[in-house]
Design an enzyme around this catalytic site. Structure first.
Site, PDB file in Angstrom:
ATOM      1  N   ASP A  44       3.050 -53.182 -12.883  1.00 48.82           N
ATOM      2  CA  ASP A  44       3.275 -54.204 -11.985  1.00 48.82           C
ATOM      3  C   ASP A  44       4.713 -53.751 -11.272  1.00 48.82           C
ATOM      4  O   ASP A  44       5.117 -54.862 -10.456  1.00 48.82           O
ATOM      5  CB  ASP A  44       3.402 -55.761 -12.471  1.00 48.82           C
ATOM      6  CG  ASP A  44       1.838 -56.124 -12.996  1.00 48.82           C
ATOM      7  OD1 ASP A  44       0.917 -55.355 -12.600  1.00 48.82           O
ATOM      8  OD2 ASP A  44       1.875 -57.071 -13.653  1.00 48.82           O
ATOM      9  N   HIS A 257      22.017 -29.052 -13.334  1.00 44.66           N
ATOM     10  CA  HIS A 257      21.428 -30.687 -12.686  1.00 44.66           C
ATOM     11  C   HIS A 257      21.441 -31.785 -14.000  1.00 44.66           C
ATOM     12  O   HIS A 257      20.400 -32.491 -14.185  1.00 44.66           O
ATOM     13  CB  HIS A 257      19.802 -30.286 -12.601  1.00 44.66           C
ATOM     14  CG  HIS A 257      19.631 -29.468 -11.438  1.00 44.66           C
ATOM     15  ND1 HIS A 257      18.397 -28.848 -10.896  1.00 44.66           N
ATOM     16  CD2 HIS A 257      20.302 -29.256 -10.340  1.00 44.66           C
ATOM     17  CE1 HIS A 257      18.675 -28.279  -9.961  1.00 44.66           C
ATOM     18  NE2 HIS A 257      19.649 -28.227  -9.418  1.00 44.66           N
ATOM     19  N   ASP A 274      28.345 -34.663  -7.938  1.00 48.60           N
ATOM     20  CA  ASP A 274      27.534 -34.059  -6.958  1.00 48.60           C
ATOM     21  C   ASP A 274      26.774 -35.162  -6.317  1.00 48.60           C
ATOM     22  O   ASP A 274      25.706 -35.622  -7.121  1.00 48.60           O
ATOM     23  CB  ASP A 274      26.499 -32.762  -7.338  1.00 48.60           C
ATOM     24  CG  ASP A 274      25.789 -32.337  -6.582  1.00 48.60           C
ATOM     25  OD1 ASP A 274      25.683 -32.755  -5.113  1.00 48.60           O
ATOM     26  OD2 ASP A 274      25.432 -31.018  -6.630  1.00 48.60           O
ATOM     27  N   ASP A 285      24.929 -34.205   0.694  1.00 50.64           N
ATOM     28  CA  ASP A 285      24.958 -33.262  -0.348  1.00 50.64           C
ATOM     29  C   ASP A 285      26.261 -32.838  -0.799  1.00 50.64           C
ATOM     30  O   ASP A 285      26.649 -31.539  -0.224  1.00 50.64           O
ATOM     31  CB  ASP A 285      23.940 -32.164  -0.280  1.00 50.64           C
ATOM     32  CG  ASP A 285      23.764 -31.447  -1.545  1.00 50.64           C
ATOM     33  OD1 ASP A 285      24.268 -31.868  -2.770  1.00 50.64           O
ATOM     34  OD2 ASP A 285      23.042 -30.299  -1.883  1.00 50.64           O
ATOM     35  N   HIS A 364      23.981 -19.786  -9.605  1.00 56.06           N
ATOM     36  CA  HIS A 364      22.842 -20.166  -8.648  1.00 56.06           C
ATOM     37  C   HIS A 364      23.226 -19.794  -7.310  1.00 56.06           C
ATOM     38  O   HIS A 364      24.264 -19.009  -7.064  1.00 56.06           O
ATOM     39  CB  HIS A 364      23.028 -21.749  -8.648  1.00 56.06           C
ATOM     40  CG  HIS A 364      24.185 -22.483  -8.330  1.00 56.06           C
ATOM     41  ND1 HIS A 364      24.958 -22.360  -7.030  1.00 56.06           N
ATOM     42  CD2 HIS A 364      25.169 -23.060  -9.278  1.00 56.06           C
ATOM     43  CE1 HIS A 364      26.117 -22.810  -7.208  1.00 56.06           C
ATOM     44  NE2 HIS A 364      26.611 -23.253  -8.508  1.00 56.06           N
ATOM     45  N   HIS A 368      21.803 -23.939   0.805  1.00 54.00           N
ATOM     46  CA  HIS A 368      20.645 -24.354   1.115  1.00 54.00           C
ATOM     47  C   HIS A 368      20.351 -25.206   2.352  1.00 54.00           C
ATOM     48  O   HIS A 368      21.517 -25.593   2.894  1.00 54.00           O
ATOM     49  CB  HIS A 368      19.756 -25.087   0.064  1.00 54.00           C
ATOM     50  CG  HIS A 368      20.431 -26.278  -0.291  1.00 54.00           C
ATOM     51  ND1 HIS A 368      20.199 -27.382   0.126  1.00 54.00           N
ATOM     52  CD2 HIS A 368      21.167 -26.531  -1.527  1.00 54.00           C
ATOM     53  CE1 HIS A 368      21.200 -28.280  -0.534  1.00 54.00           C
ATOM     54  NE2 HIS A 368      21.555 -27.746  -1.574  1.00 54.00           N
ATOM     55  N   HIS A 375      17.092 -30.570  -0.353  1.00 58.98           N
ATOM     56  CA  HIS A 375      16.567 -29.201  -0.277  1.00 58.98           C
ATOM     57  C   HIS A 375      15.715 -28.877   0.954  1.00 58.98           C
ATOM     58  O   HIS A 375      14.537 -28.962   0.452  1.00 58.98           O
ATOM     59  CB  HIS A 375      16.057 -28.520  -1.514  1.00 58.98           C
ATOM     60  CG  HIS A 375      17.373 -28.231  -2.640  1.00 58.98           C
ATOM     61  ND1 HIS A 375      16.839 -27.821  -3.914  1.00 58.98           N
ATOM     62  CD2 HIS A 375      18.336 -28.648  -2.586  1.00 58.98           C
ATOM     63  CE1 HIS A 375      17.998 -27.893  -4.673  1.00 58.98           C
ATOM     64  NE2 HIS A 375      18.973 -28.128  -3.955  1.00 58.98           N
ATOM     65  N   GLU A 398      28.050 -24.114  -1.374  1.00 60.92           N
ATOM     66  CA  GLU A 398      28.424 -24.717  -2.895  1.00 60.92           C
ATOM     67  C   GLU A 398      28.666 -23.639  -3.831  1.00 60.92           C
ATOM     68  O   GLU A 398      27.758 -23.583  -4.777  1.00 60.92           O
ATOM     69  CB  GLU A 398      27.398 -25.765  -3.003  1.00 60.92           C
ATOM     70  CG  GLU A 398      25.969 -25.090  -3.166  1.00 60.92           C
ATOM     71  CD  GLU A 398      24.771 -26.352  -3.374  1.00 60.92           C
ATOM     72  OE1 GLU A 398      25.056 -26.696  -4.576  1.00 60.92           O
ATOM     73  OE2 GLU A 398      23.999 -26.351  -2.602  1.00 60.92           O
ATOM     74  N   TYR A 402      30.963 -21.945 -14.071  1.00 60.60           N
ATOM     75  CA  TYR A 402      30.755 -22.538 -15.097  1.00 60.60           C
ATOM     76  C   TYR A 402      31.025 -22.029 -16.452  1.00 60.60           C
ATOM     77  O   TYR A 402      30.520 -20.793 -16.690  1.00 60.60           O
ATOM     78  CB  TYR A 402      29.257 -23.086 -15.095  1.00 60.60           C
ATOM     79  CG  TYR A 402      28.895 -23.498 -13.605  1.00 60.60           C
ATOM     80  CD1 TYR A 402      29.033 -24.969 -13.339  1.00 60.60           C
ATOM     81  CD2 TYR A 402      28.431 -22.620 -12.550  1.00 60.60           C
ATOM     82  CE1 TYR A 402      28.814 -25.386 -11.944  1.00 60.60           C
ATOM     83  CE2 TYR A 402      28.149 -23.238 -11.409  1.00 60.60           C
ATOM     84  CZ  TYR A 402      28.292 -24.476 -11.213  1.00 60.60           C
ATOM     85  OH  TYR A 402      27.910 -25.119  -9.917  1.00 60.60           O
ATOM     86  N   ARG A 419      32.276 -27.085  -8.923  1.00 62.44           N
ATOM     87  CA  ARG A 419      31.552 -26.636  -8.003  1.00 62.44           C
ATOM     88  C   ARG A 419      32.155 -27.493  -6.569  1.00 62.44           C
ATOM     89  O   ARG A 419      32.651 -28.552  -6.946  1.00 62.44           O
ATOM     90  CB  ARG A 419      30.279 -27.034  -8.239  1.00 62.44           C
ATOM     91  CG  ARG A 419      29.234 -26.675  -6.952  1.00 62.44           C
ATOM     92  CD  ARG A 419      27.753 -26.660  -7.024  1.00 62.44           C
ATOM     93  NE  ARG A 419      27.007 -28.109  -7.663  1.00 62.44           N
ATOM     94  CZ  ARG A 419      26.836 -28.483  -8.673  1.00 62.44           C
ATOM     95  NH1 ARG A 419      26.883 -27.450  -9.735  1.00 62.44           N
ATOM     96  NH2 ARG A 419      26.323 -29.482  -9.161  1.00 62.44           N
ATOM     97  N   GLU A 421      31.068 -28.311  -2.763  1.00 55.74           N
ATOM     98  CA  GLU A 421      30.043 -28.260  -1.766  1.00 55.74           C
ATOM     99  C   GLU A 421      30.342 -29.009  -0.820  1.00 55.74           C
ATOM    100  O   GLU A 421      30.515 -30.306  -0.578  1.00 55.74           O
ATOM    101  CB  GLU A 421      28.849 -28.770  -2.561  1.00 55.74           C
ATOM    102  CG  GLU A 421      27.586 -28.703  -1.649  1.00 55.74           C
ATOM    103  CD  GLU A 421      26.380 -29.288  -2.500  1.00 55.74           C
ATOM    104  OE1 GLU A 421      26.416 -30.041  -3.412  1.00 55.74           O
ATOM    105  OE2 GLU A 421      25.114 -28.798  -2.151  1.00 55.74           O
TER     106      GLU A 421
HETATM  107  N1  GLY Z   1      22.511 -31.784  -5.285  1.00 59.35           N
HETATM  108  C1  GLY Z   1      21.776 -30.757  -5.210  1.00 59.35           C
HETATM  109  C2  GLY Z   1      22.237 -29.359  -4.719  1.00 59.35           C
HETATM  110  O1  GLY Z   1      23.368 -29.401  -4.622  1.00 59.35           O
HETATM  111  O2  GLY Z   1      21.511 -28.616  -4.377  1.00 59.35           O
HETATM  112 MN    MN Z   2      23.290 -28.632  -2.609  1.00 60.39          MN
HETATM  113 MN    MN Z   3      24.568 -31.051  -4.384  1.00 62.99          MN
END
Ligand code: GLY
Ligand code: MN
Ligand code: MN
Length: 456
Positions: A44, A257, A274, A285, A364, A368, A375, A398, A402, A419, A421
């Site tokens: 519910d 993540h 982040d 972001d 990474h 993006h 994304h 970004e 690490y 990071r 970004e």
């Molecule tokens: N927050 C997801 C990324 O930075 O791609």
């Molecule tokens: Mn991002």
């Molecule tokens: Mn991000």
């Protein structure tokens, strides 16, 4: 700006997008776009509703269980059209006194037709029957297959029913096109209206990051910082984060993540956040990394400065004509040079770039597209080539480093994830950093963090 003026601007924007899609489709085409559905969370109880990005992009209609139908057929019988290019038809839940007492007010087809500038609106109950009539006689269907099983079943069922129907009185469309090919390209280029929304998302998110910097303290839990971020989002009417916020202390920041956000913060650690809010469908972001104690240690400062230098070098290249590859390569070069200088990598710059040894610490991509989805949609390649940036695109930059514990480098670098970004709008002249309001220079971070905001 008054709410009414904003609404009028939004309506014009949604109509303009439908017009553009109608023009981009082949002649005698119909396009079918389903809204998102509610998803059950537990008995519910549903997850908070979030409209489908394509449906929102074309209609602005906020309810679940709706369909948008667009046709550029010269004559669709029985519907008076508002413009020459084609028809916009909405199906939505009908008004229902009992259901609305339990689940909330519905706009209903009659009001929806006026409020969302549709040529026609039908109750959802009539969808199956009306859709069959509407699709009949078109040569092409534009639809995003594979997103919703039920919607696929309806659309493919209608196509089959028309193929099976007598040929004298029915005309089944011969081809099914992926509407995303057109829509993704449209969504990639942000209009001034969209850029304003993204600026606002960035501004709220920037305030949230600044608050987190001023509230952090050793002994606090990651979830307390998450709460501070979400408090600022909600305070400004951004009801949801654009994605699960990452609040990662120390070695947790090496999980790209990480979303558990449930560990106690240590004085000697960095905190990577982040997080970005969603404002009227559009995402911010932002990532910042700062010391839990308020002061970077010497080792942290050295690593942090490398990431910052890499990010600044990458951002400096953003302008029409540049490619993601060029931008990523610039950042990678600075990161690799920095790692060699600190003795974390050995050998020549070129050898490390060639054998991609930096991948152990930066695993990474550089960024993006950003928009309705964090994304966001849009191709990154043209044929096999990297796509040159153009004004109106919005992207993230970004870079990160690490170094988890037990990595084969000196222990002083361990348990560190960094990071940085930002969200960048490509302009005719170069670029605009939409997220400039969150400090990232070491001195600026120290100064902001000295200005403590929360006592507990
Ligand atoms: N927050 C997801 C990324 O930075 O791609
Ligand atoms: Mn991002
Ligand atoms: Mn991000």
């Amino acid at each position: 700006m008054s709410a009414n003026l904003m609404d009028a601007m939004a309506l014009t924007e949604f109509s303009r997008r439908r017009e553009k899609l109608l023009q981009a489709m082949q002649a005698n085409s119909i396009c079918l776009i389903p809204a998102a559905h509610l998803v059950s969370r537990s008995r519910d109880t549903d997850y908070p509703f979030r409209q489908d990005s394509y449906f929102h992009y074309l209609s602005g209609f906020p309810e679940p269980q709706a369909w948008l139908v667009l046709s550029n057929q010269v004559h669709v019988t029985g519907v008076k059209r508002k413009n020459s290019t084609g028809l916009s038809i909405l199906f939505c839940l009908d008004k229902d006194e009992q259901a609305e007492i339990w689940h909330g007010r519905r706009i209903g087809p009659r009001q929806a037709q006026r409020q969302f500038a549709m040529d026609r609106a039908f109750p959802l109950d009539e969808l199956d029957e009306e859709l069959l009539h509407l699709v009949d006689g078109h040569d092409h269907v534009y639809y995003a297959q594979g997103c919703h099983a039920e919607a696929d079943e309806l659309v493919l069922g209608i196509l089959q029913a028309l193929r099976d129907a007598p040929k004298q009185s029915h005309h089944a469309p011969a081809s099914l096109h992926d509407v995303r090919v057109i829509l993704d390209e449209m969504r990639l280029f942000k209009s001034p209206f969209e850029v304003n929304l993204m600026r606002h998302a960035a501004l709220i998110s920037a305030e949230a990051h600044c608050r987190a910097m001023r509230c952090v303290a050793p002994g606090k839990n990651e979830y307390q910082l998450e709460a501070e971020l979400h408090y600022v989002f909600a305070k400004h009417g951004a009801k949801s984060p654009a994605y699960c916020s990452i609040v990662a202390g120390g070695k947790n920041a090496c999980i790209l993540h990480y979303t558990n956000n449930d560990q106690v913060l240590n004085a000697e650690d960095l905190l990577l956040i982040d997080a970005g809010c969603e404002w009227q469908g559009y995402a911010a972001d932002i990532t910042r990394t700062f010391p839990v104690s308020g002061r970077f240690s010497e080792a942290q400062q050295l690593l942090y400065q490398i990431v910052l230098d890499a990010q600044l070098a990458a951002i400096a290249l953003v302008k029409p004509g540049a490619t993601f590859k060029q931008i990523g390569d610039a950042a990678t070069k600075v990161l690799t040079q920095g790692l060699i200088k600190l003795g974390i990598l050995t050998g020549s710059l070129q050898a490390n770039l060639d054998n991609q040894s930096y991948r152990a610490f930066f695993m990474h991509g550089i960024g993006h597209w950003l928009g309705l989805d964090v994304h966001d949609v849009g191709r990154y390649k043209e044929a096999d080539n990297d796509r040159p940036l153009q004004a109106g695109m919005v992207l993230t930059i970004e870079p990160g480093l690490y170094i988890d514990e037990n990595t084969r480098v000196a222990a002083k670098w361990w348990k560190t994830g960094i990071r940085i970004e930002d969200n960048i709008l490509v302009t005719e002249a170069g670029h605009e950093v939409l997220t400039i309001a969150v400090p990232k220079d070491i001195d600026e971070i120290h100064a902001l963090m000295a200005d403590v905001m929360c006592s507990n």
